[in-house]
Design an enzyme around this catalytic site. Structure first.
Site, short mmCIF file in Angstrom:
data_model
loop_
_atom_site.label_atom_id
_atom_site.label_comp_id
_atom_site.label_asym_id
_atom_site.label_seq_id
_atom_site.Cartn_x
_atom_site.Cartn_y
_atom_site.Cartn_z
N GLY A 72 0.77 -1.36 -0.13
CA GLY A 72 -0.06 -0.17 0.09
C GLY A 72 0.83 1.18 -0.18
CB CYS A 131 -2.69 5.08 -7.08
SG CYS A 131 -0.79 5.08 -7.10
CB THR A 194 1.46 -6.64 -8.83
OG1 THR A 194 0.79 -5.66 -8.34
CG2 THR A 194 2.96 -6.58 -8.56
N GLY A 244 8.36 -8.12 -14.74
CA GLY A 244 7.26 -8.84 -14.41
C GLY A 244 7.91 -10.43 -14.43
#
Lengths: 305, 243
Positions: A72, A131, A194, A244
């Site tokens: 976060g 976000c 992600t 990734g």
């Protein structure tokens, strides 16, 4: 002698191996283990306008060949990053670094970008648009071409440094979003963030992650990242920083053949803190093995028949 | 922190689902007590953090409970197997505050890190009292080992099948101590926080990503700011804890 130099919008890197934001702190934990100046560069911990504690714990869940995180965007806020973290970072890393920026309003992105634009040691801005937009009903900036383009335009207006937009893969059509960022003036694309994932604890019969869901990363997502980079490379002319699930020099080369100009190492840093260094060291011999002399010349090679 | 390859010297079951693992390798990066190591295991992505029970120049002792895939795998490993460890992790206990008669309170697999701590405190000439809590008699371990060091030991079990019936806090009331050190499950730590009459240090657990401060996966809020359990912890001062 092979040539590992690559160019990101005028920023020349000794090699294409970078460390991904959120997996490398501000570099100094790793500098205790090895000289991190062997890296092409790295992207430091995502920075927001205000200090953030981030999400409640547990924030981590293991997966087959990967992990879920729900940190976060914990960070001390841009002012402290500039006054405390960057001076410490400069002592251990002497090349231009990548500043990763997060925000919850358009204004937050531009305020943080304007402040980091003045930092000499910052070579490139990487804008995390995964976000939620608090004024847009919480939808991620990166989930629509319009808001992704709007962030790009506004950040470009406040900085002279190259601006790379870091895309979320959790969208229907990542190509159209990449194109919208390019049309809005982005200097490059950084991808992929992600994948949204989840695990449930059989004992408690509840999600392992306190916030239920989190970002899935690690070697399991490599083929997804590779496919998306390949698709975006076909559609845009600006450079791509690929990431990734990369764990080896072979993966770096594979991602460059798909279209990446440079490649970030993420989750692998957390399980093998020497991963990035080992990949840098292995790169020349792997290039030789596959008859490659100049890394820059292989970028997008898989698209040329 | 240092990456060191250790060889398994021996492994034995010392209580129900509890394994004692002895490893040979370079322990020079391990200091004091209360720290941990992070073990890489083939086929599993994340390392497994396990607290340090004891060590000397060449050997390292870890005690762990079989609770999931990682520890199941570890328990099946043969002697001689090489393990990739990150060692020297965590802040550890601060011995300087112990006073003359520290109390050590351990619950379940929170007991192991207190063993090296007891050794170090006794070597400094401190009078060490230990209260160990377990669920049942079958879970009890290291009672004799603590006693052999020269500590006063009390054992409690929740079901009363061994020692004093109840929790660690039921066996502490009449003890006089100058300071306390504890490690165990969070409900026990909360109870100890309430029941103790002195300052002390408490060791916490959290799901970790890296174990060395890079990922911010195990952060917690304290009265002295945000801390990473793996880096500024796992040991915290009683006075700074926010429940």
């Amino acid at each position: 002698m092979v040539n590992t130099k690559v160019n990101l919008s005028g920023l020349v890197l000794d090699n294409p191996v970078l460390c991904a934001s959120g997996t490398f702190g501000y570099g100094y934990e790793f500098a205790e283990l090895y000289d991190i100046n062997c890296l092409g560069s790295f992207s430091f911990k995502g920075t927001t306008k205000e200090p953030r504690f981030g999400n409640p714990t547990p924030r981590i869940a293991e997966c087959p060949m990967g992990m879920i995180n729900s940190v976060g965007l914990q960070n001390p806020g841009v002012e402290k990053v500039i006054s405390e973290e960057l001076p410490k970072l400069r002592r251990v890393f002497h090349k231009p670094v990548i500043a990763n920026i997060g925000g919850f309003t358009f204004e937050e992105y531009t305020e943080v970008a304007a402040l980091l634009d003045k930092e000499e040691g910052v070579g490139l801005l990487e804008i995390n648009i995964s976000c939620p937009n608090v004024h847009g009903g919480g939808m991620g900036f990166g989930t629509s071409a319009e808001t992704a383009a709007e962030v790009t335009r506004r950040v470009k207006a406040v900085t002279k440094k190259p601006v790379y937009i870091k895309l979320t893969p959790n969208v229907t059509d990542i190509v159209s979003i990449a194109k919208a960022c390019e049309d809005a003036g982005a200097d490059g694309i950084s991808m992929i963030n992600t994948l949204l994932g989840m695990r449930i604890d059989l004992r408690r019969k509840q999600p392992i992650i306190k916030n239920k869901m989190g970002g899935f990363s690690g070697p399991a997502i490599f083929p997804v990242a590779l496919r998306m980079i390949y698709q975006v490379y076909e559609a845009v002319k600006i450079p791509i920083i690929g990431m990734g699930g990369v764990t080896s020099a072979e993966d770096v080369i594979e991602m460059m053949l798909a279209g990446a100009s440079a490649v970030q190492i993420g989750a692998q840093n957390l399980v093998n803190p020497f991963a990035a260094k080992e990949i840098v060291e292995a790169l020349p011999s792997v290039m030789e093995k596959y008859g490659m002399e100049d890394l820059e010349s292989i970028i997008g090679g898989a698209h040329r028949g | 922190m240092k990456q060191v390859f250790f060889k398994i010297l021996s492994q034995e079951c010392i209580a129900r689902d509890v394994m004692k693992l002895t490893l040979a390798g370079d322990t020079s990066a391990i200091q004091g007590s209360g720290g941990f190591v992070n073990i890489k295991m083939d086929g599993l992505f994340l390392r497994r953090p396990i607290s340090v029970c004891d060590y000397d120049d060449k050997t390292l002792t870890l005690i762990y409970k079989i609770v999931g895939k990682g520890t199941e795998k570890l328990a099946e490993m043969e002697n001689g197997t090489e393990l990739d460890l990150l060692v020297g992790l965590g802040n550890g206990y601060d011995l300087s505050k112990s006073g003359a008669a520290p109390l050590l309170i351990g619950g379940g697999v929170g007991v192991p890190p207190l063993y090296k701590l007891a050794k170090l405190l006794l070597a400094e000439g401190k009078r060490v009292q230990v209260v160990l809590g377990f669920n049942s008699g079958a879970d009890v371990f290291y009672e004799e080992e603590f006693r052999a060091l020269g500590a006063d030991v009390r054992v409690t079990t929740a079901d009363g099948s061994y020692g004093t019936k109840g929790f660690v806090t039921d066996a502490m009331g009449d003890l006089n101590y100058t300071y306390f050190y504890t490690c165990g499950p969070e409900p026990m730590l909360k109870a100890v926080h309430k029941a103790t009459k002195t300052s002390g240090q408490m060791s916490f657990e959290e799901r970790m990503g890296c174990g060395f401060g890079a990922c911010m996966g195990c952060s917690c809020k304290t009265l002295t700011g945000y801390k990473r359990i793996c880096k500024e912890g796992p040991v915290m001062e009683k006075e700074e804890i926010l429940w």
